[in-house]
Scaffold this active site. Structure first.
Site, PDB file in Angstrom:
ATOM      1  N   SER A 147      25.205  23.417 104.862  1.00  0.00           N
ATOM      2  CA  SER A 147      24.305  24.725 105.012  1.00  0.00           C
ATOM      3  C   SER A 147      24.010  25.130 106.472  1.00  0.00           C
ATOM      4  CB  SER A 147      22.859  24.518 104.160  1.00  0.00           C
ATOM      5  OG  SER A 147      21.822  25.457 104.627  1.00  0.00           O
ATOM      6  N   TYR A 160      14.940  20.239 101.901  1.00  0.00           N
ATOM      7  CA  TYR A 160      16.189  20.651 101.696  1.00  0.00           C
ATOM      8  C   TYR A 160      17.051  20.576 103.029  1.00  0.00           C
ATOM      9  CZ  TYR A 160      19.732  24.136 100.956  1.00  0.00           C
ATOM     10  OH  TYR A 160      20.891  25.067 100.668  1.00  0.00           O
TER      11      TYR A 160
HETATM   12  N1  NAP Z   1      22.360  30.803  98.750  1.00  0.00           N
HETATM   13  C1  NAP Z   1      22.419  30.419 100.125  1.00  0.00           C
HETATM   14  O1  NAP Z   1      21.874  30.969 100.901  1.00  0.00           O
HETATM   15  C2  NAP Z   1      22.956  29.133 100.343  1.00  0.00           C
HETATM   16  C3  NAP Z   1      23.046  28.708 101.713  1.00  0.00           C
HETATM   17  C4  NAP Z   1      23.451  27.462 102.072  1.00  0.00           C
HETATM   18  C5  NAP Z   1      23.844  26.400 101.249  1.00  0.00           C
HETATM   19  N2  NAP Z   1      24.003  26.958 100.070  1.00  0.00           N
HETATM   20  C6  NAP Z   1      24.535  25.750  98.932  1.00  0.00           C
HETATM   21  O2  NAP Z   1      25.205  26.370  98.094  1.00  0.00           O
HETATM   22  C7  NAP Z   1      25.185  25.703  97.033  1.00  0.00           C
HETATM   23  C8  NAP Z   1      25.312  26.571  95.806  1.00  0.00           C
HETATM   24  O3  NAP Z   1      23.814  27.260  95.578  1.00  0.00           O
HETATM   25  P1  NAP Z   1      24.066  28.794  95.219  1.00  0.00           P
HETATM   26  O4  NAP Z   1      23.269  29.620  96.357  1.00  0.00           O
HETATM   27  O5  NAP Z   1      25.164  29.374  94.809  1.00  0.00           O
HETATM   28  O6  NAP Z   1      22.691  28.808  94.222  1.00  0.00           O
HETATM   29  P2  NAP Z   1      22.860  28.809  92.725  1.00  0.00           P
HETATM   30  O7  NAP Z   1      23.377  30.043  92.202  1.00  0.00           O
HETATM   31  O8  NAP Z   1      21.569  28.555  92.043  1.00  0.00           O
HETATM   32  O9  NAP Z   1      23.941  27.843  92.353  1.00  0.00           O
HETATM   33  C9  NAP Z   1      23.394  26.509  92.241  1.00  0.00           C
HETATM   34  C10 NAP Z   1      24.404  25.855  91.325  1.00  0.00           C
HETATM   35  O10 NAP Z   1      24.273  24.335  91.330  1.00  0.00           O
HETATM   36  C11 NAP Z   1      24.212  23.904  89.809  1.00  0.00           C
HETATM   37  N3  NAP Z   1      23.513  22.666  89.750  1.00  0.00           N
HETATM   38  C12 NAP Z   1      22.467  22.802  89.852  1.00  0.00           C
HETATM   39  N4  NAP Z   1      21.812  21.445  89.711  1.00  0.00           N
HETATM   40  C13 NAP Z   1      22.936  20.734  89.118  1.00  0.00           C
HETATM   41  C14 NAP Z   1      23.073  19.537  88.443  1.00  0.00           C
HETATM   42  N5  NAP Z   1      22.260  18.725  88.341  1.00  0.00           N
HETATM   43  N6  NAP Z   1      24.426  19.197  88.098  1.00  0.00           N
HETATM   44  C15 NAP Z   1      25.268  20.018  88.139  1.00  0.00           C
HETATM   45  N7  NAP Z   1      25.008  21.142  88.837  1.00  0.00           N
HETATM   46  C16 NAP Z   1      23.868  21.794  89.032  1.00  0.00           C
HETATM   47  C17 NAP Z   1      23.868  25.152  88.969  1.00  0.00           C
HETATM   48  O11 NAP Z   1      24.408  25.147  87.917  1.00  0.00           O
HETATM   49  P3  NAP Z   1      23.563  24.720  86.434  1.00  0.00           P
HETATM   50  O12 NAP Z   1      22.340  25.212  86.551  1.00  0.00           O
HETATM   51  O13 NAP Z   1      24.553  25.474  85.546  1.00  0.00           O
HETATM   52  O14 NAP Z   1      23.800  23.156  86.463  1.00  0.00           O
HETATM   53  C18 NAP Z   1      24.420  26.174  89.664  1.00  0.00           C
HETATM   54  O15 NAP Z   1      25.795  26.419  89.293  1.00  0.00           O
HETATM   55  C19 NAP Z   1      24.122  24.620  96.852  1.00  0.00           C
HETATM   56  O16 NAP Z   1      24.640  23.454  97.455  1.00  0.00           O
HETATM   57  C20 NAP Z   1      23.357  25.342  98.231  1.00  0.00           C
HETATM   58  O17 NAP Z   1      22.388  24.310  98.922  1.00  0.00           O
HETATM   59  C21 NAP Z   1      23.262  27.959  99.592  1.00  0.00           C
END
Ligand code: NAP
Length: 257
Positions: A147, A160
């Site tokens: 991130s 985080y």
């Molecule tokens: N959105 C942003 O602005 C942003 C910025 C920087 C980095 N990120 C990173 O991008 C990644 C994806 O996040 P996102 O923004 O796409 O949010 P999101 O739509 O909430 O996706 C999170 C994903 O992680 C999975 N997950 C959560 N806990 C899990 C577990 N215990 N086992 C397996 N899968 C799990 C969820 O699937 P299930 O609930 O189906 O298990 C979901 O597919 C994360 O690492 C986040 O920190 C996001």
């Protein structure tokens, strides 16, 4: 009709954790479009099935493996299933993640633990399940979802931010261990992406601090999951002598420092 150059990942196998929504889904779709056989992993099986259908509709190949990345044995089983279906894993995308605004003084310990379990232990479980095979073969690609918080602090997000700094520090050391092989480690550092990540509010005070610190946040045009999917595709389609270490992708005008 697709030509060979349209499918740079033809014959490759990619596992994407957290591909039931958001960024992981965006990455899975891009890798599949580029010809990879994609293994979709997360806990919400119905959402994974929807992603699989999208891939198959576009003549791609995917399987669904329900996985909780915090449970080490489930991640090992995920890789075993990937290998028995498609062959050895070429690309492991450790994308699953959890986020909650929390102030340390409010001691939301369950939320601290959840983020540490998914963002730190989950990434380690993913690496542990594929690394011996990649080292034995002398090649492979690990992509970790970090991130911009892996580089900079953010008001209201201490735990985080700590988890993403963990991913950064661990990856830097891992790259040193892997010198002399063609196993590559790329960290993706997105800024503000339009996903469900921010939906869960357990500490309003932390969220208020974030909004006070970044008063123009609602004017920012957020990135899309596909913006990050294209960044990952770039990293994993470079020639074998090119190691893309980090890709930071920010929405224009919103830069954490
Ligand atoms: N959105 C942003 O602005 C942003 C910025 C920087 C980095 N990120 C990173 O991008 C990644 C994806 O996040 P996102 O923004 O796409 O949010 P999101 O739509 O909430 O996706 C999170 C994903 O992680 C999975 N997950 C959560 N806990 C899990 C577990 N215990 N086992 C397996 N899968 C799990 C969820 O699937 P299930 O609930 O189906 O298990 C979901 O597919 C994360 O690492 C986040 O920190 C996001």
């Amino acid at each position: 009709m697709a030509t060979k150059t349209d499918k740079p990942l033809e014959g490759k196998v990619a596992v994407v954790t957290g591909s039931s929504s958001g960024i992981g889904k965006g990455i899975a779709l891009r890798l599949a479009e580029a010809g990879a056989s994609v293994v979709l992993a997360a806990r919400r099986e119905d959402r994974l099935e929807e992603v699989k259908q999208l891939i198959e509709k576009d003549n791609g190949q995917a399987i669904v493996v329900k996985t909780d990345v915090t449970v080490r044995q489930q991640v090992k089983d995920l890789i075993t299933k990937a290998e028995s279906t498609f062959g050895h894993v070429d690309i492991m995308v450790n994308n699953a993640g959890a986020f909650t605004y929390t102030l340390m003084k409010n001691v939301k310990e369950d939320e601290w633990e959840r983020q540490i379990d998914v963002n730190c232990k989950g990434v380690c479980n993913g690496i542990g399940a594929v690394l011996p095979g990649m080292v034995a073969r002398g090649k492979g690609h690990i992509v970790n979802m970090s991130s911009d918080n892996g580089r900079a602090p953010m008001a209201g997000g201490a735990i985080y931010t700590g988890t993403k700094h963990f991913v950064e520090g661990m990856s830097k050391c891992l790259r040193l261990e892997l010198e002399g092989t063609e196993v590559r480690v790329t960290n993706i550092q997105p800024g503000y992406v339009d996903t469900d990540l921010f939906d869960k509010v357990v500490d309003q005070e932390a969220m208020d601090l974030f909004e006070k610190k970044y008063p123009n946040i609602s004017d920012v045009k957020m990135l899309t999951p596909d913006d990050i999917g294209r960044a990952v595709l770039y990293a994993v389609t470079q020639p074998s002598y090119v190691a893309v270490q980090d890709i930071q992708v920010q929405p224009i005008g919103f830069y954490l420092q």
